[in-house]
Structure formats: structure tokens, C-alpha cells
Design an enzyme around this catalytic site. Structure first.
Site, mmCIF file in Angstrom:
data_model
loop_
_atom_site.group_PDB
_atom_site.id
_atom_site.type_symbol
_atom_site.label_atom_id
_atom_site.label_comp_id
_atom_site.label_asym_id
_atom_site.label_seq_id
_atom_site.Cartn_x
_atom_site.Cartn_y
_atom_site.Cartn_z
ATOM 1 N N PRO A 74 0.840 -1.200 0.000
ATOM 2 C CA PRO A 74 0.000 0.000 0.000
ATOM 3 C C PRO A 74 0.879 1.256 0.000
ATOM 4 O O PRO A 74 1.846 1.334 0.749
ATOM 5 C CB PRO A 74 -0.778 -0.111 1.315
ATOM 6 N N GLU A 75 0.553 2.201 -0.882
ATOM 7 C CA GLU A 75 1.301 3.456 -0.957
ATOM 8 C C GLU A 75 0.396 4.583 -0.466
ATOM 9 O O GLU A 75 -0.661 4.318 0.089
ATOM 10 C CB GLU A 75 1.783 3.661 -2.407
ATOM 11 N N ARG B 219 1.872 -12.229 4.038
ATOM 12 C CA ARG B 219 3.314 -12.456 4.205
ATOM 13 C C ARG B 219 3.846 -12.080 5.588
ATOM 14 O O ARG B 219 5.014 -12.314 5.873
ATOM 15 C CB ARG B 219 4.076 -11.755 3.090
ATOM 16 N N ARG C 153 13.976 -3.723 -7.884
ATOM 17 C CA ARG C 153 12.607 -3.490 -8.350
ATOM 18 C C ARG C 153 12.526 -3.529 -9.867
ATOM 19 O O ARG C 153 13.517 -3.506 -10.561
ATOM 20 C CB ARG C 153 12.129 -2.106 -7.893
#
Ligand SMILES: [Zn+2]
Length: 288
Positions: free
Chosen positions: A2-3, A127, A277
Site C-alpha cells: 500500500p502506498e 506475508r 525493483r
């Protein structure tokens, strides 16, 4: 992960729904998730019967201010997301009510708060990297002291943006995701912002013209505001408090669209590695 738009969506919703409530109980099957105080019993003792006085966001952190000058910090990390509802306990597992909360992605419940009105706030996290910490005022200030400016603050001008970048080195995609430079932007929105600004993700910070920097600055605000309006992006595990997906998926221009056509020029979207990334971009619209 989530950003800013996802965390903002959660925080706004929490503010409407749990402000003023008292915490009656806490449950976990994964005490490691609580980083401070480290023993879970101590955490429960500290947090029980405190009233929720405010809920706000700083970067990707959810900050729940409690009575008696304590703040509960929750960072959802990779796959964590908060849910609000009422669960029933069965064999040390929480049974969700029918509807969105019973969808698979929402059933990895490892931390759960019960409020005085019977509502429950649960953290579902496949996770298990999410964390919860209880701070007093000074500790919280110290904890958050390395964070960069908030890109959506009214006071965040173009000059603040270039000032924040001034100390940074490296490729723009990685710099945008660096929380000490500017907060709230991660893998999804850095890709979308750079497509919007027509900037190659691997371009070095030192190479930019003022015009390009202005385009990036505008794109940051435009993309983040749009994503908040759409309640965030749920291509991964993020869901809103009610367990439902956000709507940014359909507004995506490049993120996880490798092999699909650019919505501006029709060129095939590419994915490249940068650090650990991936960056997704249009090789025609975003030249190096
Ligand atoms: Zn293109």
C-alpha cells in the site's frame, strides 16, 4: 505494498468509523508483528481501555492517537491491510461475515482489535511483514524524523520538491521511492508518475531540466490525487476497510502492463530492472 493513496483511503475511512471508540481487547497469533513493546502481554496491558482520539497518515504509516499521549503506529508493509467488521472466533481462527471480508485475500488475520461497540479492526497479512508499535510523543517524533515531505501538503511547492531532490542522487525511479526524500510513493505510483511526466525511470537526477522537474512535480500530485479519488489500487493485496478492491486498476497506464500497448502512442510497454525493483514504461513516450 500500500502506498500513499491506499493508506490515505484507509485512514479517512478509519477516521469516520472508529474515532472516539475505546479499545477493549487485542488478539494475535503472531506476536512478532508487535515491535514495541516487544512482549505482547505488555502491549495489551498498555493499549487496553485507551480511547481513539485521532487517526492520521504520515507517509505510508497509519498513526492512531490514543488517550494518555500514546500513538499506535501501523505499517502495512507488503501485503498487510486493515479491515473493519465483526468476526467470530472458532478454533483460534477468526470467521469472517459473508461478503467481501470472506474473500481469500482478507482472511490472513494475524492481529485484531475489539472496540467497545463490538466492531473489530483486523490486520490481514499474507506475508506477515506488517508491524504495529506503541509510542509516546517523543518516541514517535524520533521514529518519523527521517521521513521526507508529504507530496500532497498544500505547503509542498515546486521549490520544496527541488529542495528535497537536491540532496538525492541516482535514478529518478529509485529517488521517488526513497521515503527520506519524499514520502508515500512506491513501485506502483513511481511508474505511473513517470509515464505521466514522460520521463524515463532510469534517468539520473542530475540530468533533469527545470521543465522536466516541473512535469514530475505536477504528475506526482495529479496521479496521487486521482488514485485517492479511486480508493487506491488492488492489483496486489490491498483492500479498503470493508474488504473491497480500489478502482485504480483501470486507470493504470504502465504498472504491470508489460507487453500491452501504451495508452498514448500504442508502443508496447516494457519492464526493466532497477535495483531490486522493476520499472514499467513506454520506450517511445519516456526517452532516456
Ligand atoms: Zn507511449
Amino acid at each position: 505494498m500500500p502506498e500513499l493513496p491506499e493508506v490515505e483511503t484507509t485512514v479517512k475511512d478509519l477516521w469516520e468509523k472508529i474515532l472516539g471508540r475505546k479499545i477493549e481487547d487485542v488478539w494475535t497469533d503472531f506476536p512478532k508483528m508487535i515491535k514495541k513493546p516487544k512482549d505482547f502481554k505488555g502491549f495489551v496491558r498498555e493499549i487496553k481501555r485507551r480511547k481513539i482520539e485521532n487517526i492520521r497518515r504520515r507517509g505510508k504509516n497509519i498513526l492512531i492517537t490514543l488517550s494518555g499521549n500514546k500513538t499506535l503506529l501501523i505499517h502495512q508493509k507488503l501485503t498487510g491491510h486493515l479491515l473493519l467488521g465483526k468476526w467470530k472466533k472458532k478454533n483460534n481462527k477468526w470467521q469472517p461475515p459473508p461478503g467481501p471480508l470472506s474473500e481469500k485475500v482478507n482472511t490472513y488475520i494475524h492481529l485484531l482489535f475489539t472496540f467497545d461497540d463490538g466492531q473489530q479492526l483486523a490486520l490481514s497479512d499474507l506475508r506477515k511483514f506488517a508491524k504495529a508499535e506503541l509510542f509516546n510523543k517523543d518516541e514517535l517524533k524520533k521514529e518519523l524524523s527521517s521521513l521526507g515531505p508529504e507530496p500532497l501538503d498544500k505547503s509542498f511547492t515546486f521549490e520544496n520538491f527541488t529542495g528535497a531532490l537536491g540532496r538525492a542522487r541516482g535514478k529518478i525511479k529509485q529517488v521517488l521511492m526513497d521515503q527520506t526524500v519524499i514520502v508515500g510513493i512506491g513501485n506502483i505510483y513511481s511508474d505511473e508518475i513517470l509515464w505521466q511526466a514522460k520521463v524515463h525511470p532510469l534517468k539520473e537526477i542530475s540530468q533533469f531540466s527545470e521543465k522536466e522537474l516541473k512535469n514530475i512535480y505536477r504528475a506526482i500530485r495529479k496521479i496521487l490525487l486521482l488514485a485517492i479519488k479511486l480508493c487506491g489500487e488492488s492489483i496486489s493485496d490491498y483492500r479498503t476497510l470493508s474488504g473491497e478492491a480500489g478502482f485504480f486498476d483501470k486507470a493504470r497506464k504502465v504498472y504491470r502492463r508489460e507487453g500491452e500497448k501504451c495508452r498514448h502512442c500504442g508502443t508496447v510497454i516494457k519492464r526493466i530492472k532497477t535495483g531490486s525493483r522493476s520499472a514499467h514504461f513506454c520506450p517511445n513516450c519516456q526517452l532516456l
